[in-house]
Scaffold this active site. Structure first.
Site, PDB file in Angstrom:
ATOM      1  N   ARG A  86     101.166  70.983  58.275  1.00 23.28           N
ATOM      2  CA  ARG A  86     102.784  70.621  57.761  1.00 23.28           C
ATOM      3  C   ARG A  86     103.391  69.735  58.989  1.00 23.28           C
ATOM      4  O   ARG A  86     103.261  70.055  59.892  1.00 23.28           O
ATOM      5  CB  ARG A  86     103.641  71.939  57.664  1.00 23.28           C
ATOM      6  CG  ARG A  86     105.120  71.710  57.069  1.00 23.28           C
ATOM      7  CD  ARG A  86     105.180  70.881  55.862  1.00 23.28           C
ATOM      8  NE  ARG A  86     106.459  71.097  55.349  1.00 23.28           N
ATOM      9  CZ  ARG A  86     107.380  70.417  55.711  1.00 23.28           C
ATOM     10  NH1 ARG A  86     107.333  69.129  56.506  1.00 23.28           N
ATOM     11  NH2 ARG A  86     108.685  70.558  55.074  1.00 23.28           N
ATOM     12  N   GLU A 116     109.756  67.223  46.335  1.00 22.36           N
ATOM     13  CA  GLU A 116     108.798  68.093  45.808  1.00 22.36           C
ATOM     14  C   GLU A 116     108.100  67.316  44.704  1.00 22.36           C
ATOM     15  O   GLU A 116     108.664  66.701  43.856  1.00 22.36           O
ATOM     16  CB  GLU A 116     109.328  69.303  45.597  1.00 22.36           C
ATOM     17  CG  GLU A 116     109.789  70.411  46.519  1.00 22.36           C
ATOM     18  CD  GLU A 116     108.867  70.489  47.451  1.00 22.36           C
ATOM     19  OE1 GLU A 116     107.735  71.156  47.089  1.00 22.36           O
ATOM     20  OE2 GLU A 116     108.929  69.907  48.803  1.00 22.36           O
ATOM     21  N   ARG A 174     100.553  77.459  58.274  1.00 21.43           N
ATOM     22  CA  ARG A 174      99.772  76.022  58.269  1.00 21.43           C
ATOM     23  C   ARG A 174     100.456  75.733  59.991  1.00 21.43           C
ATOM     24  O   ARG A 174     101.321  75.755  60.429  1.00 21.43           O
ATOM     25  CB  ARG A 174     100.768  75.341  57.500  1.00 21.43           C
ATOM     26  CG  ARG A 174     100.438  75.467  56.184  1.00 21.43           C
ATOM     27  CD  ARG A 174     101.217  74.926  54.860  1.00 21.43           C
ATOM     28  NE  ARG A 174     102.723  75.145  55.288  1.00 21.43           N
ATOM     29  CZ  ARG A 174     103.802  74.620  54.399  1.00 21.43           C
ATOM     30  NH1 ARG A 174     103.255  74.116  53.232  1.00 21.43           N
ATOM     31  NH2 ARG A 174     104.956  75.122  54.474  1.00 21.43           N
TER      32      ARG A 174
END
Length: 226
Positions: free
Chosen positions: A112, A120, A159
């Site tokens: 990330r 999105e 992540r």
């Protein structure tokens, strides 16, 4: 012992005084607009801990980021925090999957990008989300990049949190290096992302805020959409 002998009238006066004191103490919170950050969660990486530096559709609000030091320069990059990888998949504009090649170990092959938030692509999709993903694929897919860690290793989804350099990062980066060689910054400059500040990972926040202002003023990318 002090006895209260003045009856209901005195009680009413005391109640009014206490009410006024409470109102006065509450004023600074109303004026400064202090409030808890909205709870945000989901696989897109918007943790409930995120404090957005820029509200959706708005400019930079009166937050700590409005008082950035325009001349700030981060400390030299610690080589033990850098990992060379190949990007094997672009999930969306700010999330990728990588294969480690050399350097510091990674806690996950999913990465990330720190300090940025792209619209999105998963339902409900947001305007400019697909464009941001396409831009990231054009720049990153199959490419060797260098990932730099700030303070945190991972987000709540496990992540790796990293800055992505398109070429080996310099020992002591200047603004021009970040502007032209770091993909996080390029997303902001081209209008594909908004700044999102999540302490303690704020190494490049001052420059990120400046880059966003430039993109917004020029109406680039999502800043040029209705």
């Amino acid at each position: 012992m002090v006895r209260c002998t003045e009856g209901p009238a005195t009680a009413v006066k005391l109640s009014k005084v206490l009410g006024l004191m409470v109102a006065v103490l509450a004023v600074p919170w109303v004026v400064t607009g202090c409030s808890a950050p909205a709870a945000i969660s989901g696989e897109d990486g918007r943790d409930e801990h995120e404090t957005r530096a820029v509200a959706r559709g708005e400019g930079v609000p009166q937050t700590i980021n409005e008082r950035v030091n325009e001349d700030a320069r981060p400390a030299p990059i610690d080589a033990t925090r850098v990992t060379r990888v190949t990007v094997v998949e672009v999930i969306d504009g700010d999330t990728v999957r990588v294969r480690r090649e050399a350097g510091a170990p990674l806690p996950s092959d999913r990465v990330r990008l720190i300090g940025v938030d792209t619209p999105e692509v998963r339902p409900p999709a947001e305007p400019f989300g697909r464009e941001a993903r396409r831009f990231a694929r054009e720049r990153l897919q199959g490419r060797t990049v260098w990932l730099e860690r700030d303070v945190s290793e991972t987000d709540r989804y496990g992540r790796a949190l990293r800055y992505a350099w398109l070429s080996e990062p310099p020992g002591h980066p200047a603004e021009r290096d970040v502007r032209h060689k770091m993909f996080n910054a390029i997303l902001l400059l081209e209008g594909y992302a908004r700044v999102v500040t999540l302490p303690p990972d704020v190494r490049y926040t001052d420059w990120f805020v400046r880059f966003q202002r430039e993109a917004r003023k020029a109406g680039r990318g999502l800043w040029g959409t209705p």
